[in-house]
Design an enzyme around this catalytic site. Sequence first.
Site, PDB file in Angstrom:
ATOM      1  N   HIS A   1       0.725  -1.431   0.054  1.00  0.00           N
ATOM      2  CA  HIS A   1      -0.099   0.009   0.099  1.00  0.00           C
ATOM      3  C   HIS A   1       0.844   1.275   0.092  1.00  0.00           C
ATOM      4  CE1 HIS A   1      -3.245  -2.274   2.560  1.00  0.00           C
ATOM      5  NE2 HIS A   1      -3.555  -2.177   1.176  1.00  0.00           N
TER       6      HIS A   1
ATOM      7  N   LYS B   1     -18.853  -4.553  10.293  1.00  0.00           N
ATOM      8  CA  LYS B   1     -17.840  -5.754  10.338  1.00  0.00           C
ATOM      9  C   LYS B   1     -16.764  -5.104  11.243  1.00  0.00           C
ATOM     10  CE  LYS B   1     -17.290  -7.948   5.675  1.00  0.00           C
ATOM     11  NZ  LYS B   1     -16.253  -7.785   4.544  1.00  0.00           N
TER      12      LYS B   1
ATOM     13  N   ARG C   1      -1.353  -6.177  -8.478  1.00  0.00           N
ATOM     14  CA  ARG C   1      -0.628  -7.252  -8.081  1.00  0.00           C
ATOM     15  C   ARG C   1      -0.388  -8.036  -9.062  1.00  0.00           C
ATOM     16  NH1 ARG C   1      -2.508  -7.926  -1.998  1.00  0.00           N
ATOM     17  NH2 ARG C   1      -4.270  -7.658  -3.316  1.00  0.00           N
TER      18      ARG C   1
ATOM     19  N   SER D   1      -2.887  -7.503   3.200  1.00  0.00           N
ATOM     20  CA  SER D   1      -3.088  -7.302   4.649  1.00  0.00           C
ATOM     21  C   SER D   1      -3.770  -8.898   5.135  1.00  0.00           C
ATOM     22  CB  SER D   1      -4.363  -6.355   5.001  1.00  0.00           C
ATOM     23  OG  SER D   1      -4.035  -5.185   4.341  1.00  0.00           O
TER      24      SER D   1
HETATM   25  O1  PNS Z   1      -8.349  -2.595   0.554  1.00  0.00           O
HETATM   26  P1  PNS Z   1      -9.690  -3.412  -0.102  1.00  0.00           P
HETATM   27  O2  PNS Z   1     -10.507  -4.140   0.616  1.00  0.00           O
HETATM   28  O3  PNS Z   1      -9.367  -4.043  -1.506  1.00  0.00           O
HETATM   29  O4  PNS Z   1     -10.606  -2.103  -0.722  1.00  0.00           O
HETATM   30  C1  PNS Z   1     -11.846  -2.413  -1.355  1.00  0.00           C
HETATM   31  C2  PNS Z   1     -12.555  -0.939  -1.465  1.00  0.00           C
HETATM   32  C3  PNS Z   1     -12.806  -0.606   0.067  1.00  0.00           C
HETATM   33  C4  PNS Z   1     -11.877  -0.016  -2.068  1.00  0.00           C
HETATM   34  C5  PNS Z   1     -13.988  -1.166  -2.314  1.00  0.00           C
HETATM   35  O5  PNS Z   1     -14.530  -2.290  -1.458  1.00  0.00           O
HETATM   36  C6  PNS Z   1     -14.738   0.027  -2.400  1.00  0.00           C
HETATM   37  O6  PNS Z   1     -14.651   0.912  -3.376  1.00  0.00           O
HETATM   38  N1  PNS Z   1     -15.736  -0.167  -1.322  1.00  0.00           N
HETATM   39  C7  PNS Z   1     -16.772   0.999  -1.372  1.00  0.00           C
HETATM   40  C8  PNS Z   1     -18.084   0.983  -1.673  1.00  0.00           C
HETATM   41  C9  PNS Z   1     -18.204   0.857  -3.239  1.00  0.00           C
HETATM   42  O7  PNS Z   1     -18.161   1.953  -3.734  1.00  0.00           O
HETATM   43  N2  PNS Z   1     -18.722  -0.434  -3.729  1.00  0.00           N
HETATM   44  C10 PNS Z   1     -18.966  -0.263  -5.101  1.00  0.00           C
HETATM   45  C11 PNS Z   1     -17.652  -0.527  -5.743  1.00  0.00           C
HETATM   46  S1  PNS Z   1     -17.874  -0.562  -7.665  1.00  0.00           S
END
Ligand code: PNS
Length: 175
Positions: free
Chosen positions: A32, A56, A106, A143
Amino acid sequence: MSSAETTQAGPVQVGARRCVCPGSYDPVTLGHTDVIRRAAALYDEVVVAVLHNPAKRGTFTPQERRDLIIDTCDDLGNVRVELFAGRLLVDVAREVGASAIVKGLRGGTDFAYELPMALMNRHLTGIETVFLPGDPSLEHISSSLVKEVAAHGGDVSGLVSDRVRDALLARLQER
Ligand code: PNS
């Protein structure tokens, strides 16, 4: 060209190119940090958006995640970290005035996961997602894997900052 202006919140760049680096960051890894640093070299301002699901319980609280990110990027003057709960990323991007979403990739698995989200986000508001190829030396880091390794007594040095490693070990001892 951007020009500086001062507001109650401090100096801001008018017309600055700002991006958002979203994620759960539970916790922030060196993968990150690499993406945040590279985004900070490409954009005038980077907003690291910690997006968490209030339903969560993570390993770290959103505030702890923010503090750990700040600790790994505190030498960068154009990065700030903000917390968002239960929000669409496109709304977060609009709220912070970001013109792009920046994410690290990645490999093929990440691409398969990220492409529909990038297309959905563009569908919703027109915002583009910029993918930065992950540094090959950091490709194996996530993570969730870091937490799994630490939970089974493995050494996570070199995968996360020393402060994140220590915070993770302390959290595991509490449980
Ligand atoms: O670190 P992560 O868990 O891969 O992050 C994922 C994240 C938080 C970037 C993604 O789940 C997200 O954008 N969540 C916000 C909700 C949202 O906009 N959902 C629709 C995505 S098209």
